[in-house]
Scaffold this motif. Structure first.
Motif, PDB file in Angstrom:
ATOM      1  N   CYS A   5     -17.167  21.556   3.277  1.00  0.00           N
ATOM      2  CA  CYS A   5     -16.376  21.400   2.059  1.00  0.00           C
ATOM      3  C   CYS A   5     -16.794  20.093   1.391  1.00  0.00           C
ATOM      4  O   CYS A   5     -16.750  19.032   2.010  1.00  0.00           O
ATOM      5  N   LEU A   6     -17.216  20.176   0.151  1.00  0.00           N
ATOM      6  CA  LEU A   6     -17.630  18.992  -0.594  1.00  0.00           C
ATOM      7  C   LEU A   6     -16.632  18.738  -1.715  1.00  0.00           C
ATOM      8  O   LEU A   6     -16.426  19.594  -2.571  1.00  0.00           O
ATOM      9  N   VAL A   7     -15.996  17.556  -1.681  1.00  0.00           N
ATOM     10  CA  VAL A   7     -15.033  17.216  -2.732  1.00  0.00           C
ATOM     11  C   VAL A   7     -15.640  16.104  -3.577  1.00  0.00           C
ATOM     12  O   VAL A   7     -15.741  14.951  -3.139  1.00  0.00           O
ATOM     13  N   GLU A   8     -16.100  16.466  -4.742  1.00  0.00           N
ATOM     14  CA  GLU A   8     -16.821  15.535  -5.620  1.00  0.00           C
ATOM     15  C   GLU A   8     -16.682  16.020  -7.057  1.00  0.00           C
ATOM     16  O   GLU A   8     -16.970  17.182  -7.351  1.00  0.00           O
ATOM     17  N   ASP A   9     -16.209  15.133  -7.944  1.00  0.00           N
ATOM     18  CA  ASP A   9     -16.002  15.550  -9.333  1.00  0.00           C
ATOM     19  C   ASP A   9     -17.246  15.391 -10.199  1.00  0.00           C
ATOM     20  O   ASP A   9     -17.377  16.045 -11.224  1.00  0.00           O
ATOM     21  N   GLU A  10     -18.175  14.515  -9.783  1.00  0.00           N
ATOM     22  CA  GLU A  10     -19.395  14.345 -10.584  1.00  0.00           C
ATOM     23  C   GLU A  10     -20.315  15.524 -10.336  1.00  0.00           C
ATOM     24  O   GLU A  10     -20.859  15.694  -9.237  1.00  0.00           O
ATOM     25  N   GLN A  11     -20.500  16.311 -11.388  1.00  0.00           N
ATOM     26  CA  GLN A  11     -21.234  17.568 -11.223  1.00  0.00           C
ATOM     27  C   GLN A  11     -22.663  17.377 -10.726  1.00  0.00           C
ATOM     28  O   GLN A  11     -23.131  18.132  -9.880  1.00  0.00           O
ATOM     29  N   LYS A  12     -23.320  16.326 -11.264  1.00  0.00           N
ATOM     30  CA  LYS A  12     -24.726  16.096 -10.883  1.00  0.00           C
ATOM     31  C   LYS A  12     -24.840  15.819  -9.393  1.00  0.00           C
ATOM     32  O   LYS A  12     -25.709  16.360  -8.704  1.00  0.00           O
ATOM     33  N   VAL A  13     -23.979  14.933  -8.911  1.00  0.00           N
ATOM     34  CA  VAL A  13     -24.005  14.564  -7.494  1.00  0.00           C
ATOM     35  C   VAL A  13     -23.678  15.782  -6.630  1.00  0.00           C
ATOM     36  O   VAL A  13     -24.347  16.049  -5.624  1.00  0.00           O
ATOM     37  N   ALA A  14     -22.656  16.513  -7.040  1.00  0.00           N
ATOM     38  CA  ALA A  14     -22.239  17.693  -6.279  1.00  0.00           C
ATOM     39  C   ALA A  14     -23.382  18.708  -6.193  1.00  0.00           C
ATOM     40  O   ALA A  14     -23.672  19.246  -5.118  1.00  0.00           O
ATOM     41  N   ALA A  15     -24.057  18.929  -7.328  1.00  0.00           N
ATOM     42  CA  ALA A  15     -25.143  19.907  -7.356  1.00  0.00           C
ATOM     43  C   ALA A  15     -26.301  19.466  -6.462  1.00  0.00           C
ATOM     44  O   ALA A  15     -26.897  20.272  -5.746  1.00  0.00           O
ATOM     45  N   PHE A  16     -26.577  18.162  -6.480  1.00  0.00           N
ATOM     46  CA  PHE A  16     -27.659  17.595  -5.671  1.00  0.00           C
ATOM     47  C   PHE A  16     -27.368  17.789  -4.170  1.00  0.00           C
ATOM     48  O   PHE A  16     -28.220  18.261  -3.401  1.00  0.00           O
ATOM     49  N   ILE A  17     -26.157  17.487  -3.757  1.00  0.00           N
ATOM     50  CA  ILE A  17     -25.791  17.617  -2.342  1.00  0.00           C
ATOM     51  C   ILE A  17     -25.769  19.095  -1.934  1.00  0.00           C
ATOM     52  O   ILE A  17     -26.313  19.481  -0.894  1.00  0.00           O
ATOM     53  N   CYS A  18     -25.160  19.891  -2.792  1.00  0.00           N
ATOM     54  CA  CYS A  18     -25.037  21.321  -2.535  1.00  0.00           C
ATOM     55  C   CYS A  18     -26.402  21.980  -2.326  1.00  0.00           C
ATOM     56  O   CYS A  18     -26.625  22.688  -1.350  1.00  0.00           O
ATOM     57  N   LYS A  19     -27.303  21.697  -3.255  1.00  0.00           N
ATOM     58  CA  LYS A  19     -28.638  22.295  -3.216  1.00  0.00           C
ATOM     59  C   LYS A  19     -29.348  21.903  -1.922  1.00  0.00           C
ATOM     60  O   LYS A  19     -29.903  22.746  -1.216  1.00  0.00           O
ATOM     61  N   GLY A  20     -29.297  20.611  -1.604  1.00  0.00           N
ATOM     62  CA  GLY A  20     -29.965  20.115  -0.401  1.00  0.00           C
ATOM     63  C   GLY A  20     -29.417  20.757   0.862  1.00  0.00           C
ATOM     64  O   GLY A  20     -30.166  21.172   1.753  1.00  0.00           O
ATOM     65  N   LEU A  21     -28.090  20.846   0.936  1.00  0.00           N
ATOM     66  CA  LEU A  21     -27.473  21.409   2.145  1.00  0.00           C
ATOM     67  C   LEU A  21     -27.779  22.894   2.278  1.00  0.00           C
ATOM     68  O   LEU A  21     -28.052  23.379   3.376  1.00  0.00           O
ATOM     69  N   GLU A  22     -27.759  23.599   1.148  1.00  0.00           N
ATOM     70  CA  GLU A  22     -28.039  25.037   1.204  1.00  0.00           C
ATOM     71  C   GLU A  22     -29.485  25.289   1.624  1.00  0.00           C
ATOM     72  O   GLU A  22     -29.768  26.250   2.334  1.00  0.00           O
ATOM     73  N   GLU A  23     -30.362  24.396   1.208  1.00  0.00           N
ATOM     74  CA  GLU A  23     -31.761  24.520   1.633  1.00  0.00           C
ATOM     75  C   GLU A  23     -31.897  24.333   3.144  1.00  0.00           C
ATOM     76  O   GLU A  23     -32.862  24.764   3.747  1.00  0.00           O
ATOM     77  N   HIS A  24     -30.906  23.631   3.734  1.00  0.00           N
ATOM     78  CA  HIS A  24     -30.924  23.433   5.186  1.00  0.00           C
ATOM     79  C   HIS A  24     -29.954  24.377   5.878  1.00  0.00           C
ATOM     80  O   HIS A  24     -29.428  24.067   6.960  1.00  0.00           O
ATOM     81  N   ASN A  25     -29.702  25.496   5.234  1.00  0.00           N
ATOM     82  CA  ASN A  25     -28.896  26.571   5.825  1.00  0.00           C
ATOM     83  C   ASN A  25     -27.440  26.257   6.082  1.00  0.00           C
ATOM     84  O   ASN A  25     -26.829  26.821   6.982  1.00  0.00           O
ATOM     85  N   TYR A  26     -26.869  25.353   5.284  1.00  0.00           N
ATOM     86  CA  TYR A  26     -25.429  25.149   5.357  1.00  0.00           C
ATOM     87  C   TYR A  26     -24.792  25.926   4.213  1.00  0.00           C
ATOM     88  O   TYR A  26     -25.397  26.087   3.157  1.00  0.00           O
ATOM     89  N   LYS A  27     -23.566  26.370   4.452  1.00  0.00           N
ATOM     90  CA  LYS A  27     -22.810  27.004   3.389  1.00  0.00           C
ATOM     91  C   LYS A  27     -21.882  25.927   2.823  1.00  0.00           C
ATOM     92  O   LYS A  27     -21.217  25.230   3.579  1.00  0.00           O
ATOM     93  N   VAL A  28     -21.870  25.768   1.506  1.00  0.00           N
ATOM     94  CA  VAL A  28     -21.084  24.692   0.901  1.00  0.00           C
ATOM     95  C   VAL A  28     -20.080  25.249  -0.094  1.00  0.00           C
ATOM     96  O   VAL A  28     -20.408  26.103  -0.923  1.00  0.00           O
ATOM     97  N   LYS A  29     -18.826  24.772   0.008  1.00  0.00           N
ATOM     98  CA  LYS A  29     -17.821  25.088  -1.004  1.00  0.00           C
ATOM     99  C   LYS A  29     -17.440  23.785  -1.662  1.00  0.00           C
ATOM    100  O   LYS A  29     -17.145  22.802  -0.980  1.00  0.00           O
ATOM    101  N   THR A  30     -17.446  23.767  -2.996  1.00  0.00           N
ATOM    102  CA  THR A  30     -17.196  22.527  -3.717  1.00  0.00           C
ATOM    103  C   THR A  30     -15.818  22.524  -4.376  1.00  0.00           C
ATOM    104  O   THR A  30     -15.395  23.532  -4.933  1.00  0.00           O
ATOM    105  N   ALA A  31     -15.163  21.370  -4.304  1.00  0.00           N
ATOM    106  CA  ALA A  31     -13.897  21.176  -5.022  1.00  0.00           C
ATOM    107  C   ALA A  31     -14.067  19.967  -5.928  1.00  0.00           C
ATOM    108  O   ALA A  31     -14.712  18.988  -5.543  1.00  0.00           O
TER     109      ALA A  31
END
Ligand code: CA
Length: 227
Positions: A5-31
């Motif tokens: 679970c990623l709680v981050e309001d800055e869209q750019k940062v959230a997208a950067f973390i999300c993309k990286g984690l998904e590339e490493h086979n994690y499932k990410v849900k953002t709030a």
């Protein structure tokens, strides 16, 4: 696959973390804020939480503190800006397991997350077998044993025994037992806690020399050995 679970309001940062984690086979849900994070936590069992300190509705440290009131186990990683390093101490005091200063390299975040998840797996594995004296409880298979012999318990008796095994040598009040095992406020007009403790005693003590669950008059019950 671990769910984060990623709680981050800055869209750019959230997208950067999300993309990286998904590339490493994690499932990410953002709030985007604390309220939606809490709503997500009600319905999803996450393996790890990443909380940014600066959120629109609540401070991430306060959010962490609130989450820890009901969830003491899920690893929490805090993210904070460089000029707010004092947040490290507050974050760790609020129950976070680790913290990272922005901006960071993704590889650093990944390494920290992997370390926290490894630690969680070790903890989960260690804690599912509970032992005290010659009692043994496996909370994964729901098998209870005394001196190597299986004891057949009802679901509530099992939960009650697990509570004692998680707090050996500590006096547990009837109020505490009612809250933890039955999720209710204790009604002093009933004696059902005593009734259940006696059911449990009959099953784990009958035929054995040592008593394990002892009554502490006026206070409650304690799991301890006579020796
Ligand atoms: Ca933020």
């Amino acid at each position: 696959m671990a769910i984060i679970c990623l709680v981050e309001d800055e869209q750019k940062v959230a997208a950067f973390i999300c993309k990286g984690l998904e590339e490493h086979n994690y499932k990410v849900k953002t709030a985007k804020d604390g309220a939606s994070a809490k709503a997500m936590l009600q319905t999803t069992d996450f393996d790890l939480l990443i909380l940014d300190v600066m959120l629109p509705d609540i401070n991430g440290i306060e959010l962490c503190r609130q989450i820890r009131q009901s969830d003491t186990k899920t690893p929490i990683m805090m993210l904070t800006a460089l000029d707010q390093v004092q947040n490290k101490v507050s974050g760790l005091k609020a129950g976070a397991d680790d913290y990272l200063v922005k901006p960071f390299h993704f590889i650093e975040l990944l390494a920290r997350i992997e370390a926290l998840l490894r630690r969680k797996i070790v903890n989960d594995t260690e804690e599912h077998i509970l032992e005290f004296d010659d009692l043994k409880l496996d909370t994964w298979s729901n098998i209870a044993e005394r001196a190597g012999k299986q004891v057949s318990l009802t679901a509530k008796e099992f939960t009650l025994l697990e509570l004692f095994l998680r707090h050996p040598n500590k006096v547990l009040s009837r109020e505490y037992i009612a809250e933890k095992v039955w999720k209710i406020d204790f009604d002093t007009g009933t004696n059902f806690i005593d009734v259940y403790v006696n059911y449990l005693r009959n099953k784990i003590e009958k035929g054995y020399k040592n008593k394990l669950i002892h009554t502490v008059i006026g206070m409650g019950y304690v799991l301890k050995t006579d020796k």
